[in-house]
Every structure is written in C-alpha cells, then in structure tokens.
Design a protein around this motif. Sequence first.
Motif, short mmCIF file in Angstrom:
data_model
loop_
_atom_site.label_atom_id
_atom_site.label_comp_id
_atom_site.label_asym_id
_atom_site.label_seq_id
_atom_site.Cartn_x
_atom_site.Cartn_y
_atom_site.Cartn_z
N ASP A 1 33.16 17.06 4.95
CA ASP A 1 33.32 18.52 5.46
C ASP A 1 32.95 19.33 4.37
OD1 ASP A 1 33.75 17.35 7.92
OD2 ASP A 1 35.96 18.10 8.06
N PHE A 2 32.05 20.48 4.64
CA PHE A 2 31.93 21.62 3.71
C PHE A 2 31.56 22.72 4.64
CE2 PHE A 2 27.81 19.50 4.09
CZ PHE A 2 26.94 20.61 4.16
N GLY A 3 31.76 23.80 3.64
CA GLY A 3 31.09 25.26 4.12
C GLY A 3 30.76 26.11 3.30
N PRO A 4 30.96 27.46 3.74
CA PRO A 4 30.28 28.42 2.83
C PRO A 4 30.88 28.34 1.34
CG PRO A 4 30.86 29.37 5.08
CD PRO A 4 31.30 28.18 4.82
N GLU A 5 30.27 28.54 0.38
CA GLU A 5 30.64 28.19 -0.90
C GLU A 5 31.65 29.12 -1.46
OE1 GLU A 5 30.35 25.87 -2.77
OE2 GLU A 5 28.29 24.81 -2.52
N ARG A 6 32.94 28.93 -1.94
CA ARG A 6 33.80 29.78 -2.50
C ARG A 6 34.07 29.16 -3.78
NH1 ARG A 6 32.26 32.27 1.10
NH2 ARG A 6 33.59 33.09 2.76
N SER A 7 34.59 30.19 -4.72
CA SER A 7 34.72 29.52 -6.01
C SER A 7 36.41 29.47 -6.17
CB SER A 7 34.22 30.84 -7.12
OG SER A 7 35.27 31.97 -6.76
N THR A 8 37.23 30.08 -5.36
CA THR A 8 38.55 29.67 -5.51
C THR A 8 39.15 29.38 -4.14
OG1 THR A 8 39.25 31.84 -5.44
CG2 THR A 8 38.97 31.02 -7.72
N LEU A 9 40.45 28.79 -4.10
CA LEU A 9 40.98 28.71 -2.63
C LEU A 9 41.48 29.86 -2.25
CD1 LEU A 9 42.02 26.58 -0.40
CD2 LEU A 9 44.36 26.59 -1.96
N GLU A 10 41.13 30.38 -1.09
CA GLU A 10 41.42 31.74 -0.44
C GLU A 10 42.29 31.44 0.59
OE1 GLU A 10 37.62 33.57 0.68
OE2 GLU A 10 36.84 33.44 -1.50
N GLY A 11 42.41 30.34 1.23
CA GLY A 11 43.46 30.27 2.45
C GLY A 11 42.79 29.05 3.36
N PRO A 12 43.58 28.81 4.35
CA PRO A 12 42.90 27.83 5.27
C PRO A 12 41.52 28.09 5.60
CG PRO A 12 45.05 28.46 6.17
CD PRO A 12 44.79 29.52 4.79
N PHE A 13 40.66 27.00 5.53
CA PHE A 13 39.25 26.96 5.62
C PHE A 13 38.23 27.39 4.76
CE2 PHE A 13 41.34 26.88 9.95
CZ PHE A 13 41.15 25.78 10.25
N PHE A 14 38.85 28.04 3.72
CA PHE A 14 38.06 28.98 2.73
C PHE A 14 38.22 28.45 1.13
CE2 PHE A 14 37.77 31.69 6.47
CZ PHE A 14 36.66 31.98 6.64
N GLY A 15 37.50 27.62 0.60
CA GLY A 15 37.76 27.38 -0.87
C GLY A 15 36.55 26.53 -1.27
N PRO A 16 36.57 25.98 -2.59
CA PRO A 16 35.50 25.44 -3.18
C PRO A 16 35.14 24.31 -2.44
CG PRO A 16 37.23 25.93 -4.59
CD PRO A 16 37.71 26.13 -3.40
N ASN A 17 33.99 23.85 -2.37
CA ASN A 17 33.31 22.72 -1.58
C ASN A 17 33.42 21.53 -2.88
OD1 ASN A 17 32.32 23.41 1.04
ND2 ASN A 17 30.81 24.57 -0.08
#
Length: 331
Positions: free
Chosen positions: A120-136
Amino acid sequence: MSNGIVAKLDDKLRAKRESFDKIPVVDIAALLDRSNEHKVAKEIRWALSNAGFMYVKNHGIPQDFVDSVFDVSRQFFDLPMSQKMELHVSKSNVALRGYIEPFGENTDPGKTKDLKECFDFGPERSTLEGPFFGPNQWPSSLPELRELTYGYHQKMVDLAKKLLRGIALSLDLSESYFERLMRNPISIQRLLHYPPQTGYIGEEIIGIGAHTDYGNLTILAQDDVGGLQVMNRHGDWVEGIPIHGTFVINIGDLLQRLTNDVYLANMHRVVNSSGRERYSLPYFIDADFNAIIEPLPSCVTDSNPLRYKPVTCGEHKFGRFAASYAHLAKA
C-alpha cells in the motif's frame, strides 16, 4: 501456471455464472469529453443503485501502461520475503503504508483468514501526519516500482475525480459537489497478490473475505485470472469476470451512507481457485479525514427515512482498519 490440481469449493463459495448485464458495462467516453454527461450519469445511477458495481470502458488509461504496472507488481511480490518484510506496514505506524504479508490483514476476521499479500502507498508525505498520511516505503532493489506505480496512482486520482463528477450528476447534484469534501482526501493505491488454492477450499481461508469497501470509491484493475465475486440483490454470489480494457468500479460505505442506502456498497470477496497466481490493482479514494458524511436531503423521503447519523470520513475508515490490523490495537 496450473499444476493440474483442481480446487474443490465448499458450496458456500460457489458463484453463479450469470449474465453480466447485472454488473453493467458503462462507456464513460461521453462523461470524459462532456459530450453527453447526463446520459452517462443515468447509467451510473442504475448501476450503483442496483449492483453497487460497474465496469467502465473508454476511460482514457492506456492498457499497455496498466500492463506495465502489473509487470512491476509481479516483480515486487517475487522479491524474497525478507526484503518485503523490511517494508512492513507496521513500520509506518498509523499511516498504513507498506507491505502486508499473507494473513496480515483479515477483512472478515470472525469467519475468514485472507490468503493475500499487499503493498500500500498513497500521496507522498515527508513526515507522519496522522492516520493514512505519512511517508511511503519503497524497495531499494526495485526502483522502477516507485516510478511506475506512483504514476499509476496519479492517473487513478484523476480518473476518480472524473467518475465522482459523474456520480454527483447521477444524484442531481452540482458536478463539483465532491470537491468540497476532498481538498486533501484519504487515498490508497494497493498492489495485491493472491496465491492459488487447491484441494478443498472452505470459507476459513480464501483470497479475501466478504466485505464492503470502507470509503467512497474503488477503481480496480484485475488480471485475466478471475476470482472476484459480488453478491447480488438476491444474496447470490456472481462472478466478476475480467473484461479486457475495463476497470471495475464500486462504491464504499461512505457513499452508501451519503445516499441513505439509495446506492449500494455491495459485499464482495475473492476466491482464487484458478490454479494460477492472481494480481490486482485496487485504488481507493475517500474524502478529507475530517469531512462530515451524512445523508443527502434529497435521499431522505417518507418511503426512505433517515438511516444514518453524521460521521467523519477518517473516524469511520480508521475504525474499519483497526479491526483488520494487529499493530493498530496499540495505536
């Protein structure tokens, strides 16, 4: 390739080969070029209110590109287990990005263990922002995976927005209705591998147990192996036979909730009794984490009274995932 051993399905796992007019094929060319959006919207309404599923053709995604993503997906799942486990989903915490081993996620845990592995992966994020949003997490030994699959993800984002425009029109809403709910939506691209099963197959272990999808919309590319089963309105399991050049589209719990059950988030599962490896590419798009989902006033009538209280997208979706992943019990 088949090893010649034929699977014997438990009666509860048998799907009927019925006319797939019941899972309609919708040509969305006139939606994409805006030449006859309302005709397509009418077909979408019939499909989602009766089946909850549809095939779409003339969607604008080149088949050779889809095939290249399948090829690199197979290469990923062929990597040694030790390399895949270095990317384990638990290392991403609540972002839920990475590899899930066989039986690592179970969608119907009270009945079935899922014989599948996922990435699983998703939109690129540089840091963990919360559920479902973080680095691949990406495998260093297969750099082309990132380029090809992330490019595919971006094409799915674009196609999903166009399909949601059609769904909005099908509900007599402004075509931009979903935009206000999706400024930063939860979005997951998944690669899936289902090993073949042989011998007697019961409900205890199958590719993926019976479930509805959790969010708004799913776009599925499947190979030619088959194994998808969809429950019809009579409670019968119907085969979702692969149709070359199409995507399978289905809606999730949140769209059923939004339409107050006018549209159906349908039960489905995978039983891979083909004797071959099965691969698929499901893309899931939901709404913003804090978006409030509640029934549309136009879908609440005397004959269809209010069925749902408001819920936030993230609260609903994370709750469903928490029931499927052991590491989230501590999150």
